[in-house]
Structure formats: structure tokens, C-alpha cells
Design a protein around this motif. Structure first.
Motif, mmCIF file in Angstrom:
data_model
loop_
_atom_site.group_PDB
_atom_site.id
_atom_site.type_symbol
_atom_site.label_atom_id
_atom_site.label_comp_id
_atom_site.label_asym_id
_atom_site.label_seq_id
_atom_site.Cartn_x
_atom_site.Cartn_y
_atom_site.Cartn_z
ATOM 1 N N VAL A 107 -36.193 1.884 18.146
ATOM 2 C CA VAL A 107 -36.916 2.987 17.515
ATOM 3 C C VAL A 107 -37.253 2.659 16.054
ATOM 4 O O VAL A 107 -38.321 3.026 15.557
ATOM 5 C CB VAL A 107 -36.137 4.315 17.645
ATOM 6 C CG1 VAL A 107 -34.875 4.298 16.802
ATOM 7 C CG2 VAL A 107 -37.018 5.485 17.255
ATOM 8 N N ASP A 135 -40.158 0.304 16.247
ATOM 9 C CA ASP A 135 -41.356 1.041 16.622
ATOM 10 C C ASP A 135 -41.922 1.839 15.454
ATOM 11 O O ASP A 135 -43.131 1.870 15.240
ATOM 12 C CB ASP A 135 -41.059 1.977 17.790
ATOM 13 C CG ASP A 135 -40.816 1.220 19.080
ATOM 14 O OD1 ASP A 135 -41.065 0.001 19.112
ATOM 15 O OD2 ASP A 135 -40.368 1.858 20.049
ATOM 16 N N LEU A 136 -41.069 2.465 14.676
ATOM 17 C CA LEU A 136 -41.531 3.234 13.518
ATOM 18 C C LEU A 136 -42.153 2.323 12.462
ATOM 19 O O LEU A 136 -43.135 2.694 11.814
ATOM 20 C CB LEU A 136 -40.390 4.034 12.911
ATOM 21 C CG LEU A 136 -39.952 5.274 13.693
ATOM 22 C CD1 LEU A 136 -38.716 5.893 13.053
ATOM 23 C CD2 LEU A 136 -41.077 6.284 13.780
ATOM 24 N N ARG A 147 -45.838 1.471 13.357
ATOM 25 C CA ARG A 147 -46.805 2.554 13.535
ATOM 26 C C ARG A 147 -47.729 2.610 12.322
ATOM 27 O O ARG A 147 -47.268 2.533 11.194
ATOM 28 C CB ARG A 147 -46.095 3.901 13.670
ATOM 29 C CG ARG A 147 -45.283 4.026 14.897
ATOM 30 C CD ARG A 147 -46.193 4.321 16.045
ATOM 31 N NE ARG A 147 -45.406 4.424 17.252
ATOM 32 C CZ ARG A 147 -45.859 4.043 18.416
ATOM 33 N NH1 ARG A 147 -47.059 3.559 18.518
ATOM 34 N NH2 ARG A 147 -45.117 4.143 19.479
ATOM 35 N N ILE A 195 -47.351 5.901 9.379
ATOM 36 C CA ILE A 195 -46.444 5.999 8.229
ATOM 37 C C ILE A 195 -47.067 5.367 6.981
ATOM 38 O O ILE A 195 -47.114 6.023 5.934
ATOM 39 C CB ILE A 195 -45.062 5.407 8.564
ATOM 40 C CG1 ILE A 195 -44.439 6.200 9.715
ATOM 41 C CG2 ILE A 195 -44.161 5.434 7.342
ATOM 42 C CD1 ILE A 195 -43.182 5.608 10.271
#
Length: 112
Positions: free
Chosen positions: A58, A61-62, A65, A68
Motif C-alpha cells: 500500500v 501504491d501510494l 499514484r 498525491i
């Protein structure tokens, strides 16, 4: 060519154009302002890449992205904050995400 191939080529082309624009804008900002801008740029190019070598998916993945770094760029642009390394950090991060997408890298998890 199949529809999937056309979509993949079109998507990667769009990411490549975004990466080129962000890189040119990043170089312009770093040369113009100097100071802590080169440091924040290098840090935020390496930081998302470092998430590949450990930690939960996670976090990776963040870091991959585009929303953000886009929020950082828009937030800096509409705020009264006047410290350019924040903006160059967002540009460097967006450049990294765009280059990663051009190369076919992205989120690690199945849901990402």
C-alpha cells in the motif's frame, strides 16, 4: 493493432509527454531558485523508488499514484506558502510517477 495495444501506446505516449514537461519545468525551477530546490528534487525522485525495496504494498501504491504529487503542486500553487522546494518536490515526484508509467511500472498490488 488491437484496441488494447492502441490504448497502451496512447497511454504511454501521454505519460511520456507529461514526464518531458515535468522534467523541463523541474530543471527550470531548480536552476532559477537553487538553494534547497535541488535537494528536495533529488529526495523526491528517490523516495518513491525506495518504496520498492520493502514495506507494505500500500505504501508503494501510494507513492506511485499521480494524485498525491498533483495535490502537492495544486496546494502549493493556491496557498500563500512561498518556499519553492515544496513545489520542486511535487514536480520531481510527478516526474518520477510519469517516467515509471512510461516504463510500465505502477502499483504493485492487484487492486492498485
Amino acid at each position: 493493432m488491437t484496441v488494447v495495444t492502441v490504448r497502451r501506446v496512447t497511454g504511454r505516449t501521454a505519460w511520456a509527454l507529461l514526464a518531458a514537461f515535468c522534467l523541463a519545468f523541474l530543471v527550470f525551477e531548480v536552476v532559477k531558485y537553487g538553494g534547497a530546490s535541488p535537494v528536495s528534487s533529488v529526495l523526491f525522485v528517490l523516495l518513491p523508488y525506495a518504496t520498492r525495496f520493502g514495506g507494505p504494498a500500500v505504501v508503494h501504491d501510494l507513492a506511485h499514484r499521480p494524485w498525491i504529487p498533483l495535490a502537492v503542486l495544486v496546494g502549493y500553487s493556491v496557498s500563500s506558502l512561498n518556499w519553492v522546494p515544496v513545489f520542486t518536490a511535487g514536480l520531481a515526484w510527478m516526474t518520477y510517477v510519469a517516467v515509471a508509467r512510461v516504463l510500465g511500472h505502477g502499483p504493485r498490488s492487484a487492486r492498485g
